[in-house]
Design an enzyme around this catalytic site. Sequence first.
Site, PDB file in Angstrom:
ATOM      1  N   LYS A  41      38.691  45.893  31.472  1.00 49.39           N
ATOM      2  CA  LYS A  41      39.298  45.736  32.795  1.00 49.39           C
ATOM      3  C   LYS A  41      40.594  44.943  32.659  1.00 49.39           C
ATOM      4  O   LYS A  41      40.666  43.987  31.875  1.00 49.39           O
ATOM      5  CB  LYS A  41      38.311  45.015  33.713  1.00 49.39           C
ATOM      6  CG  LYS A  41      38.764  44.920  35.168  1.00 49.39           C
ATOM      7  CD  LYS A  41      37.680  44.277  36.038  1.00 49.39           C
ATOM      8  CE  LYS A  41      38.067  44.205  37.495  1.00 49.39           C
ATOM      9  NZ  LYS A  41      37.005  43.600  38.334  1.00 49.39           N
ATOM     10  N   SER A 116      35.546  46.211  42.368  1.00 49.46           N
ATOM     11  CA  SER A 116      36.913  46.347  41.927  1.00 49.46           C
ATOM     12  C   SER A 116      37.080  46.890  40.519  1.00 49.46           C
ATOM     13  O   SER A 116      38.158  47.330  40.147  1.00 49.46           O
ATOM     14  CB  SER A 116      37.605  44.989  42.006  1.00 49.46           C
ATOM     15  OG  SER A 116      36.993  44.081  41.088  1.00 49.46           O
ATOM     16  N   SER A 140      31.501  43.583  41.819  1.00 47.26           N
ATOM     17  CA  SER A 140      32.512  44.490  41.269  1.00 47.26           C
ATOM     18  C   SER A 140      32.127  45.231  40.003  1.00 47.26           C
ATOM     19  O   SER A 140      32.871  46.099  39.554  1.00 47.26           O
ATOM     20  CB  SER A 140      33.805  43.729  40.999  1.00 47.26           C
ATOM     21  OG  SER A 140      34.519  43.627  42.196  1.00 47.26           O
TER      22      SER A 140
HETATM   23  N1  GLN Z   1      34.151  43.651  46.597  1.00 48.17           N
HETATM   24  C1  GLN Z   1      34.063  42.224  46.515  1.00 48.17           C
HETATM   25  C2  GLN Z   1      35.357  41.613  46.970  1.00 48.17           C
HETATM   26  O1  GLN Z   1      36.194  42.323  47.380  1.00 48.17           O
HETATM   27  C3  GLN Z   1      33.686  41.815  45.145  1.00 48.17           C
HETATM   28  C4  GLN Z   1      34.811  41.756  44.219  1.00 48.17           C
HETATM   29  C5  GLN Z   1      34.440  41.396  42.831  1.00 48.17           C
HETATM   30  O2  GLN Z   1      33.246  41.311  42.486  1.00 48.17           O
HETATM   31  N2  GLN Z   1      35.451  41.113  42.036  1.00 48.17           N
HETATM   32  O3  GLN Z   1      35.552  40.442  46.928  1.00 48.17           O
END
Ligand code: GLN
Length: 438
Positions: A41, A116, A140
């Site tokens: 990532k 994400s 994410s």
């Molecule tokens: N979707 C969640 C957010 O927008 C989690 C993001 C993540 O785990 N990096 O914060």
Amino acid sequence: KHLNAFLFINEQQALEMAEESDKRVKNGTARAIEGMIIAIKDNISTKDIPTTCGSKILQNYLPVYNATVIDKIIEAGGIIIGKTNMDEFAMGSSNETSYFGKVLNPHNNECVPGGSSGGSAVAVSAGLCHAALGSDTGGSIRQPAGFCGNVGLKPTYGRVSRYGLVAFASSLDQIGIFAADIPNCSILLDVITGKDELDSTTANYTATNTLNNLDFDYTEYKIGIIPESELSGCDSDVLEVYKNCLKKIEENGGKLIEIKFDFPEAWIPTYYILATAEASSNLARFDGVKYGFRSEKTESEMMTATRSEGFGTEVKRRIMLGTFVLSSGYYDAYYKKAQQVRRIIYNNYEDIFKQCDAVFLPATPTKAFKIGEKADDPVSMYLSDLFTVSSNIAGIPSIAIKAGKSIDNLPIGMQLQTSHFEEDKLLKFANYFESIFG
Ligand code: GLN
């Protein structure tokens, strides 16, 4: 290429690494993950390889060091194939907020892959690598793994070094793994775990040894489930798969017991207060002075212009929200209260793990949704994390596994959670469940 999963392909270096790998295999000195092709990532620092966090503000940023996980992968014979697309600064659940364009779900190109870490999920799902690293602050890894039909593991907070992970919300962030199955996930976990002098929040444990311990008699253990009435936020496809899984667990002799979460309605608000508060502080360092993009303006206007032009809408929304909940007039009402609720959620899990060995939940309330469907509705986007944020709040490990498909053939994932540092037990359960969910 059309999936837009990769932001950078590490072509030349990957070929060199593969050659070295071949040599070691030939001369009998193969290492733990020799030749394993791994995507990373783009918020995990890679020396001399772009690390953009999916943001314009880091568009031309080249780290001068590797994250600890990268050094460990290279030492163990892994091959870094490239950097994967992501929601900007890991904020999002659909991979639509990347400055470098959205990522498509390989199972249906009109759907989002989740986020994400969407690029990493897609890279594994489309067969472009053996495994991928992601980061999970509130879901994410598990949410995109569910949407793309992979295994997605978020380890215990402190299990994997965060040194070199660009911080979003430091008390919630954890690096984890995407793989096609549990053995591939296990072998990589055993390589990246362990105490790291460079991250003082890593726990004082040696690396895990999960791969050689995947078999067990699971009928000895109790699996906690919540009453169906508390899954009213789920789509019918997800409920269908969930019920089917419970049936299979019981048919195979598993012991299900009903557990109760005290205030599940507080999970999402608590997460979004704590995560935005920490993000507003962590992202203060992107000011045009130290890293990446700098706006062409007079000195006094430079920082404001850099941040206004460099960050996307969602990141700005989070910075403003986080600054608000930390401001002197509102600190007690929001940030302090969220910290107190965090303790209650943590204690609730401690109680639950006295009653059962693992908790079984859906990974997400819906299957992969259509691109654009939630883009203008942040609250509905935030609700995608309904079942995932509580593990980050409590710091426990959890994993999304393939559990079935919707009528329109999209993957649907389920989630398992265990107590702190019980990755071993978590992966045993996950491995067994994958075999019975088929
Ligand atoms: N979707 C969640 C957010 O927008 C989690 C993001 C993540 O785990 N990096 O914060």
